[in-house]
Write a protein that holds these residues in place. Structure first.
Motif, PDB file in Angstrom:
ATOM      1  N   ALA A 105       0.845  -1.231  -0.052  1.00 42.55           N
ATOM      2  CA  ALA A 105       0.080   0.135  -0.126  1.00 42.55           C
ATOM      3  C   ALA A 105       1.024   1.470   0.064  1.00 42.55           C
ATOM      4  O   ALA A 105       0.603   2.122  -0.773  1.00 42.55           O
ATOM      5  CB  ALA A 105      -0.940  -0.099   1.302  1.00 42.55           C
ATOM      6  N   LEU A 106       1.886   1.169   0.818  1.00 45.18           N
ATOM      7  CA  LEU A 106       2.796   2.526   0.680  1.00 45.18           C
ATOM      8  C   LEU A 106       3.341   2.569  -0.502  1.00 45.18           C
ATOM      9  O   LEU A 106       3.663   3.772  -0.993  1.00 45.18           O
ATOM     10  CB  LEU A 106       3.818   2.380   1.896  1.00 45.18           C
ATOM     11  CG  LEU A 106       3.473   2.674   3.441  1.00 45.18           C
ATOM     12  CD1 LEU A 106       4.491   2.605   4.323  1.00 45.18           C
ATOM     13  CD2 LEU A 106       3.109   4.158   3.310  1.00 45.18           C
ATOM     14  N   SER A 107       3.721   1.448  -1.235  1.00 48.45           N
ATOM     15  CA  SER A 107       4.732   1.631  -2.482  1.00 48.45           C
ATOM     16  C   SER A 107       3.698   2.247  -3.708  1.00 48.45           C
ATOM     17  O   SER A 107       3.984   2.859  -4.278  1.00 48.45           O
ATOM     18  CB  SER A 107       5.067   0.183  -2.790  1.00 48.45           C
ATOM     19  OG  SER A 107       5.906  -0.180  -2.018  1.00 48.45           O
ATOM     20  N   VAL A 108       2.313   1.540  -3.551  1.00 53.08           N
ATOM     21  CA  VAL A 108       1.441   2.288  -4.581  1.00 53.08           C
ATOM     22  C   VAL A 108       1.024   3.596  -4.254  1.00 53.08           C
ATOM     23  O   VAL A 108       0.941   4.503  -5.208  1.00 53.08           O
ATOM     24  CB  VAL A 108       0.016   1.282  -4.654  1.00 53.08           C
ATOM     25  CG1 VAL A 108      -0.852   1.956  -5.290  1.00 53.08           C
ATOM     26  CG2 VAL A 108       0.470  -0.018  -5.018  1.00 53.08           C
ATOM     27  N   TRP A 109       1.025   3.829  -2.884  1.00 57.21           N
ATOM     28  CA  TRP A 109       0.848   5.552  -2.632  1.00 57.21           C
ATOM     29  C   TRP A 109       1.716   6.421  -3.060  1.00 57.21           C
ATOM     30  O   TRP A 109       1.644   7.305  -3.640  1.00 57.21           O
ATOM     31  CB  TRP A 109       0.434   5.550  -1.040  1.00 57.21           C
ATOM     32  CG  TRP A 109       0.157   6.735  -0.606  1.00 57.21           C
ATOM     33  CD1 TRP A 109      -0.808   7.800  -1.073  1.00 57.21           C
ATOM     34  CD2 TRP A 109       0.702   7.567   0.283  1.00 57.21           C
ATOM     35  NE1 TRP A 109      -0.940   8.762  -0.360  1.00 57.21           N
ATOM     36  CE2 TRP A 109       0.148   8.793   0.324  1.00 57.21           C
ATOM     37  CE3 TRP A 109       1.745   7.263   1.278  1.00 57.21           C
ATOM     38  CZ2 TRP A 109       0.382   9.689   1.573  1.00 57.21           C
ATOM     39  CZ3 TRP A 109       2.371   8.338   2.286  1.00 57.21           C
ATOM     40  CH2 TRP A 109       1.526   9.409   2.368  1.00 57.21           C
ATOM     41  N   ALA A 110       3.107   5.732  -3.003  1.00 59.63           N
ATOM     42  CA  ALA A 110       4.266   6.653  -3.371  1.00 59.63           C
ATOM     43  C   ALA A 110       4.241   6.795  -4.878  1.00 59.63           C
ATOM     44  O   ALA A 110       4.656   7.597  -5.409  1.00 59.63           O
ATOM     45  CB  ALA A 110       5.594   5.916  -2.779  1.00 59.63           C
ATOM     46  N   LEU A 111       3.839   5.566  -5.602  1.00 65.99           N
ATOM     47  CA  LEU A 111       3.895   5.871  -6.815  1.00 65.99           C
ATOM     48  C   LEU A 111       2.841   6.459  -7.314  1.00 65.99           C
ATOM     49  O   LEU A 111       3.067   7.444  -8.648  1.00 65.99           O
ATOM     50  CB  LEU A 111       3.903   4.434  -7.493  1.00 65.99           C
ATOM     51  CG  LEU A 111       5.071   3.467  -7.696  1.00 65.99           C
ATOM     52  CD1 LEU A 111       4.611   2.046  -8.069  1.00 65.99           C
ATOM     53  CD2 LEU A 111       6.174   3.950  -8.276  1.00 65.99           C
ATOM     54  N   GLN A 112       1.746   6.605  -6.941  1.00 64.48           N
ATOM     55  CA  GLN A 112       0.743   7.467  -7.321  1.00 64.48           C
ATOM     56  C   GLN A 112       0.889   8.932  -6.817  1.00 64.48           C
ATOM     57  O   GLN A 112       0.448   9.977  -7.825  1.00 64.48           O
ATOM     58  CB  GLN A 112      -0.688   7.217  -6.631  1.00 64.48           C
ATOM     59  CG  GLN A 112      -1.302   5.830  -6.909  1.00 64.48           C
ATOM     60  CD  GLN A 112      -2.637   5.496  -5.988  1.00 64.48           C
ATOM     61  OE1 GLN A 112      -2.873   6.373  -5.128  1.00 64.48           O
ATOM     62  NE2 GLN A 112      -3.263   4.827  -6.792  1.00 64.48           N
ATOM     63  N   LEU A 113       1.578   9.323  -5.987  1.00 62.97           N
ATOM     64  CA  LEU A 113       1.955  10.675  -5.602  1.00 62.97           C
ATOM     65  C   LEU A 113       3.072  11.250  -6.451  1.00 62.97           C
ATOM     66  O   LEU A 113       3.383  12.485  -6.608  1.00 62.97           O
ATOM     67  CB  LEU A 113       2.274  10.917  -4.154  1.00 62.97           C
ATOM     68  CG  LEU A 113       1.203  10.768  -3.156  1.00 62.97           C
ATOM     69  CD1 LEU A 113       1.759  10.858  -1.804  1.00 62.97           C
ATOM     70  CD2 LEU A 113       0.042  11.838  -3.401  1.00 62.97           C
TER      71      LEU A 113
END
Length: 98
Positions: free
Chosen positions: A43-51
């Motif tokens: 979830a943190l990896s996807v969040w960092a990619l989205q931001l």
């Protein structure tokens, strides 16, 4: 809530309920903890990619490092418990005897 967020939230909550309700073996508790950490990492990896921010890209790696330390400490406790008590059942452990 997007389906991706729902999937990661439900994976984390499934690990949490498994940890809360299925407390017979120490190994199953460690597996539930690892599942929770894996869902947080993804979830943190996807969040960092989205931001698309470079400042948030180190956070998943830091969480992964702490997860590896937690896993090694848990496995060391599992081996120590199995050697001293002969089993990994959580009911056989008593904090008053330590």
């Amino acid at each position: 809530m997007t389906p991706v967020h729902f999937a990661f939230s439900s994976a984390f909550l499934l690990g949490l309920t498994g940890l809360a309700f299925h407390r017979t073996h120490l190994l199953s508790a460690l597996l539930c903890l690892e599942g929770m950490m894996l869902s947080l990492f993804i979830a943190l990896s996807v969040w960092a990619l989205q931001l698309d921010a470079s400042g948030f890209s180190t956070t998943p790696m830091l969480l992964l490092a702490f997860s590896a330390c937690e896993a090694s400490a848990g496995l060391a406790l599992l081996v120590a418990t199995a050697r001293t008590h002969g089993t990994d059942h959580l009911q056989s452990l008593n904090l008053l005897q330590c």
